[in-house]
Design a protein around this motif. Structure first.
Motif, short mmCIF file in Angstrom:
data_model
loop_
_atom_site.label_atom_id
_atom_site.label_comp_id
_atom_site.label_asym_id
_atom_site.label_seq_id
_atom_site.Cartn_x
_atom_site.Cartn_y
_atom_site.Cartn_z
N GLU A 120 -26.28 -131.78 -3.32
CA GLU A 120 -26.40 -130.38 -3.11
C GLU A 120 -27.52 -130.07 -4.49
N ALA A 121 -27.14 -130.41 -5.47
CA ALA A 121 -28.11 -130.41 -6.67
C ALA A 121 -29.57 -130.74 -6.41
N ARG A 122 -29.89 -131.70 -5.53
CA ARG A 122 -31.08 -132.33 -5.36
C ARG A 122 -31.71 -131.11 -4.50
N ARG A 123 -30.97 -130.57 -3.73
CA ARG A 123 -31.49 -129.51 -2.70
C ARG A 123 -32.05 -128.25 -3.56
N GLY A 124 -31.65 -128.13 -4.86
CA GLY A 124 -32.06 -127.09 -5.46
C GLY A 124 -30.98 -125.91 -5.89
N ILE A 125 -29.61 -126.28 -5.45
CA ILE A 125 -28.53 -125.28 -5.38
C ILE A 125 -28.19 -125.25 -6.74
N LYS A 126 -27.79 -124.16 -7.26
CA LYS A 126 -27.47 -123.78 -8.85
C LYS A 126 -25.91 -124.20 -8.74
N THR A 127 -25.60 -124.83 -9.80
CA THR A 127 -24.23 -125.55 -9.77
C THR A 127 -23.74 -125.25 -11.02
N GLY A 128 -22.48 -125.19 -11.15
CA GLY A 128 -21.63 -124.82 -12.44
C GLY A 128 -20.21 -125.66 -12.28
#
Length: 336
Positions: free
Chosen positions: A112-120
């Protein structure tokens, strides 16, 4: 009863921003609930659907539940799946985060991070992000109890002691009420300070913190003693665990004799500087044994002990068990 709440005028988006809370086993209920409450109150205070949220976790079915560290169980809205690019992912964890960091979680969050989603990550979930390689070269924070073990395991992460950190599309918090500070920061960025302040007022949260605020109390507050030189010496001790400084050097650095330093520690802390320093080192050692896979020898070296035998002797005297037995007991707890 009629509400006296004054509506805060904002420019409502066409589509609400969606937060995806990923609940990991034994997550912190306070950190999770504090974040959700901020979103709920923002909607209420604005009179618009600014935010929405859904729950997911390392489960196979929608009917499955995830348990928080307090024992309450939560149904997920759906198992791990591909998200919308506009979503914001917040991983929620708590105690035993290493055990909750499964291969499936790591693969999913990387994808999901590779798809550019902001992650925390809330509370200890910075560990998950770091394990997935998503914090390399970035600033981050984690609960103070996990600080030492995190530093040992993730050298490429710039770990801070801030209550929260936003670095690009990565966010981390220190746990507890720091979720409120992060969410208020997000709300202010999205819809202005006025709405964020209104949310804080509803929460009766009078001291909004920024990413410049540190998570732990100052040394004087923590030890209950407001002696400047004593505080200075303790700060030096805490910053030099791997290579301990002798009491004579510590005393000289703050402009007093070794005997004066001894009297200061006896008066305020009922122990010698050497004893206090040893307790700090052993406390860090116990955190590393409980929270990392470091060998006992490496833990000993990281805490300033020249030999495993000396480390084991000191550890047994303080904790009434050996480092090896402590590590074995922790492994048994995690396997339950």
């Amino acid at each position: 009863m009629k509400s006296n709440t004054t509506k805060i005028e904002v420019s409502a988006p066409k589509t609400a921003k969606r937060f995806v809370f990923v609940l990991l086993d034994k997550f912190s209920l306070l950190s999770f609930a504090a974040a959700v409450e901020c979103l709920r109150i923002a909607n209420r205070m604005s009179g618009a659907k600014l935010y929405e949220w859904v729950l997911t976790g390392d489960t196979d079915e929608t009917e499955d539940t995830v348990s928080c560290s307090a024992g309450a169980r939560f149904h997920v809205d759906f198992p791990l799946s591909e998200l919308n690019r506009e979503d914001v992912v917040l991983l929620c964890s708590g105690v035993d985060v290493q055990a909750a960091t499964t291969k499936r979680i790591l693969n999913w969050v990387r994808r999901e991070a590779r798809r550019g989603i902001k992650t925390g990550g809330l509370c200890t979930a910075a560990y998950v992000l770091a394990k997935a390689g998503l914090l390399d070269g970035k600033r981050a924070t984690i609960h103070w109890e996990n600080h030492d073990s995190f530093l040992e395991e993730f050298e490429d992460v710039h770990l801070t002691k801030s209550v929260f950190v936003v670095d690009g599309n990565r966010m981390t918090t220190a746990g507890g009420t720091s979720s409120i500070d992060l969410m208020l920061n997000i709300i202010a960025d999205d819809h202005g300070e006025k709405l964020a302040n209104a949310v804080a007022d509803q929460l009766i949260y009078s001291s909004i913190r920024t990413d410049q605020d540190t998570q732990r109390l100052s040394v004087p507050t923590r030890i209950g003693v407001r002696h400047p030189k004593l505080s200075q010496v303790i700060q030096m001790m805490e910053s030099n665990i791997e290579e301990p400084i002798s009491p004579s050097v510590l005393a000289k650095d703050v402009g007093m004799s070794t005997r004066q330093l001894e009297r200061l520690f006896r008066r305020y802390l009922s122990r010698s500087p050497k004893r206090y320093y040893m307790e700090l080192r052993l406390q860090k050692a116990r955190n590393l044994l409980m929270q990392t896979d470091m060998t006992v020898i490496n833990v000993a070296l990281a805490c300033g002990f020249a030999s495993p035998s000396h480390f084991s002797k000191c550890y047994r005297a303080h904790y009434n068990t050996t480092p090896y037995r402590e590590r074995g007991a922790q492994a048994s707890r995690l396997s339950v």
